[in-house]
Design a protein around this motif. Sequence first.
Motif, PDB file in Angstrom:
ATOM      1  N   PHE A  59       0.838  -1.204   0.000  1.00  0.00           N
ATOM      2  CA  PHE A  59       0.000   0.000   0.000  1.00  0.00           C
ATOM      3  C   PHE A  59       0.873   1.255   0.000  1.00  0.00           C
ATOM      4  O   PHE A  59       0.680   2.174  -0.795  1.00  0.00           O
ATOM      5  CB  PHE A  59      -0.925  -0.025   1.228  1.00  0.00           C
ATOM      6  CG  PHE A  59      -1.783   1.189   1.372  1.00  0.00           C
ATOM      7  CD1 PHE A  59      -2.966   1.303   0.662  1.00  0.00           C
ATOM      8  CD2 PHE A  59      -1.419   2.216   2.227  1.00  0.00           C
ATOM      9  CE1 PHE A  59      -3.774   2.423   0.796  1.00  0.00           C
ATOM     10  CE2 PHE A  59      -2.218   3.340   2.374  1.00  0.00           C
ATOM     11  CZ  PHE A  59      -3.406   3.441   1.652  1.00  0.00           C
ATOM     12  N   GLN A  60       1.873   1.284   0.891  1.00  0.00           N
ATOM     13  CA  GLN A  60       2.735   2.448   1.004  1.00  0.00           C
ATOM     14  C   GLN A  60       3.553   2.656  -0.275  1.00  0.00           C
ATOM     15  O   GLN A  60       3.735   3.786  -0.729  1.00  0.00           O
ATOM     16  CB  GLN A  60       3.643   2.328   2.221  1.00  0.00           C
ATOM     17  CG  GLN A  60       4.336   3.632   2.579  1.00  0.00           C
ATOM     18  CD  GLN A  60       5.022   3.570   3.925  1.00  0.00           C
ATOM     19  OE1 GLN A  60       5.510   2.523   4.341  1.00  0.00           O
ATOM     20  NE2 GLN A  60       5.069   4.694   4.607  1.00  0.00           N
ATOM     21  N   ARG A  61       4.018   1.581  -0.893  1.00  0.00           N
ATOM     22  CA  ARG A  61       4.742   1.702  -2.167  1.00  0.00           C
ATOM     23  C   ARG A  61       3.837   2.296  -3.249  1.00  0.00           C
ATOM     24  O   ARG A  61       4.283   3.101  -4.055  1.00  0.00           O
ATOM     25  CB  ARG A  61       5.283   0.349  -2.624  1.00  0.00           C
ATOM     26  CG  ARG A  61       6.567  -0.036  -1.951  1.00  0.00           C
ATOM     27  CD  ARG A  61       7.128  -1.320  -2.570  1.00  0.00           C
ATOM     28  NE  ARG A  61       8.331  -1.726  -1.901  1.00  0.00           N
ATOM     29  CZ  ARG A  61       9.547  -1.295  -2.235  1.00  0.00           C
ATOM     30  NH1 ARG A  61       9.704  -0.464  -3.230  1.00  0.00           N
ATOM     31  NH2 ARG A  61      10.605  -1.700  -1.566  1.00  0.00           N
ATOM     32  N   ASP A  62       2.566   1.865  -3.269  1.00  0.00           N
ATOM     33  CA  ASP A  62       1.629   2.437  -4.235  1.00  0.00           C
ATOM     34  C   ASP A  62       1.466   3.935  -4.004  1.00  0.00           C
ATOM     35  O   ASP A  62       1.455   4.723  -4.947  1.00  0.00           O
ATOM     36  CB  ASP A  62       0.266   1.747  -4.157  1.00  0.00           C
ATOM     37  CG  ASP A  62       0.250   0.384  -4.813  1.00  0.00           C
ATOM     38  OD1 ASP A  62       1.133   0.106  -5.661  1.00  0.00           O
ATOM     39  OD2 ASP A  62      -0.649  -0.415  -4.485  1.00  0.00           O
ATOM     40  N   VAL A  63       1.329   4.320  -2.743  1.00  0.00           N
ATOM     41  CA  VAL A  63       1.185   5.744  -2.418  1.00  0.00           C
ATOM     42  C   VAL A  63       2.434   6.510  -2.842  1.00  0.00           C
ATOM     43  O   VAL A  63       2.362   7.573  -3.463  1.00  0.00           O
ATOM     44  CB  VAL A  63       0.900   5.952  -0.912  1.00  0.00           C
ATOM     45  CG1 VAL A  63       0.975   7.420  -0.534  1.00  0.00           C
ATOM     46  CG2 VAL A  63      -0.454   5.361  -0.535  1.00  0.00           C
ATOM     47  N   LEU A  64       3.597   5.965  -2.524  1.00  0.00           N
ATOM     48  CA  LEU A  64       4.862   6.659  -2.811  1.00  0.00           C
ATOM     49  C   LEU A  64       5.296   6.551  -4.269  1.00  0.00           C
ATOM     50  O   LEU A  64       6.262   7.206  -4.672  1.00  0.00           O
ATOM     51  CB  LEU A  64       5.966   6.119  -1.893  1.00  0.00           C
ATOM     52  CG  LEU A  64       5.777   6.442  -0.404  1.00  0.00           C
ATOM     53  CD1 LEU A  64       6.838   5.731   0.423  1.00  0.00           C
ATOM     54  CD2 LEU A  64       5.802   7.944  -0.157  1.00  0.00           C
ATOM     55  N   SER A  65       4.574   5.782  -5.064  1.00  0.00           N
ATOM     56  CA  SER A  65       4.945   5.628  -6.481  1.00  0.00           C
ATOM     57  C   SER A  65       4.822   6.933  -7.260  1.00  0.00           C
ATOM     58  O   SER A  65       5.361   7.049  -8.358  1.00  0.00           O
ATOM     59  CB  SER A  65       4.087   4.545  -7.138  1.00  0.00           C
ATOM     60  OG  SER A  65       2.741   4.988  -7.272  1.00  0.00           O
ATOM     61  N   VAL A  66       4.134   7.916  -6.694  1.00  0.00           N
ATOM     62  CA  VAL A  66       3.949   9.201  -7.383  1.00  0.00           C
ATOM     63  C   VAL A  66       4.903  10.276  -6.869  1.00  0.00           C
ATOM     64  O   VAL A  66       4.750  11.461  -7.172  1.00  0.00           O
ATOM     65  CB  VAL A  66       2.487   9.691  -7.269  1.00  0.00           C
ATOM     66  CG1 VAL A  66       1.536   8.715  -7.968  1.00  0.00           C
ATOM     67  CG2 VAL A  66       2.086   9.897  -5.805  1.00  0.00           C
ATOM     68  N   VAL A  67       5.898   9.883  -6.083  1.00  0.00           N
ATOM     69  CA  VAL A  67       6.829  10.832  -5.469  1.00  0.00           C
ATOM     70  C   VAL A  67       8.209  10.703  -6.104  1.00  0.00           C
ATOM     71  O   VAL A  67       8.683   9.599  -6.360  1.00  0.00           O
ATOM     72  CB  VAL A  67       6.936  10.589  -3.942  1.00  0.00           C
ATOM     73  CG1 VAL A  67       7.944  11.540  -3.304  1.00  0.00           C
ATOM     74  CG2 VAL A  67       5.574  10.733  -3.277  1.00  0.00           C
ATOM     75  N   GLY A  68       8.832  11.840  -6.348  1.00  0.00           N
ATOM     76  CA  GLY A  68      10.206  11.867  -6.834  1.00  0.00           C
ATOM     77  C   GLY A  68      10.951  13.027  -6.200  1.00  0.00           C
ATOM     78  O   GLY A  68      10.346  14.022  -5.802  1.00  0.00           O
ATOM     79  N   GLU A  69      12.264  12.899  -6.079  1.00  0.00           N
ATOM     80  CA  GLU A  69      13.060  13.994  -5.523  1.00  0.00           C
ATOM     81  C   GLU A  69      13.500  14.908  -6.653  1.00  0.00           C
ATOM     82  O   GLU A  69      13.989  14.458  -7.686  1.00  0.00           O
ATOM     83  CB  GLU A  69      14.276  13.481  -4.770  1.00  0.00           C
ATOM     84  CG  GLU A  69      15.042  14.617  -4.095  1.00  0.00           C
ATOM     85  CD  GLU A  69      16.109  14.167  -3.127  1.00  0.00           C
ATOM     86  OE1 GLU A  69      16.567  15.013  -2.340  1.00  0.00           O
ATOM     87  OE2 GLU A  69      16.495  12.980  -3.147  1.00  0.00           O
ATOM     88  N   VAL A  70      13.311  16.203  -6.433  1.00  0.00           N
ATOM     89  CA  VAL A  70      13.726  17.207  -7.409  1.00  0.00           C
ATOM     90  C   VAL A  70      15.219  17.434  -7.245  1.00  0.00           C
ATOM     91  O   VAL A  70      15.680  17.908  -6.204  1.00  0.00           O
ATOM     92  CB  VAL A  70      12.939  18.531  -7.221  1.00  0.00           C
ATOM     93  CG1 VAL A  70      13.405  19.571  -8.224  1.00  0.00           C
ATOM     94  CG2 VAL A  70      11.433  18.291  -7.337  1.00  0.00           C
TER      95      VAL A  70
END
Length: 152
Positions: free
Chosen positions: A76-87
């Motif tokens: 679940f947490q991986r799915d949530v974090l799949s839309v995050v990237g570091e600038v």
Amino acid sequence: MKRETKKIVEIQGRKFEIRSFDAFTGSYIAFTLMEKMLPMGMEAKVMNTLRAEGKDVDALPTPNRALMSKGEFIAFQRDVLSVVGEVLPGRTAPLFNDNGSWGVENVADNAMLVILLTIHALVFNIAGFFTGDGLKELKAGLQSLSFANTAT
């Protein structure tokens, strides 16, 4: 009004881009939150409202309040974090590599950063569903449902 599809947040002196979930991931996350994490009694209020309106809700599934297993929570947490990237200079690096390993430095051992990123991604993507027009649209959708009478 056009929906915001990404935003930049600064956490622990680092900048992260949070993007919108695709429709399937967003639906999965929203329904998982409703099933597993809404305050106890919320589903009873919805069911009572539908019953008061004459709807037959006995055939509807009941929420599963069982705790997620560690594996379910990580997925679940991986799915949530799949839309995050570091600038980073010149690019935005995804939080996870294609093979599932961490895609940016100094995250694997930083639980607070991961928790905060998870919260930011959830709030950005799901908050509108549970407030204001989102709840009005959900209620209208529920009211328009025609439940089959299953009395025998």
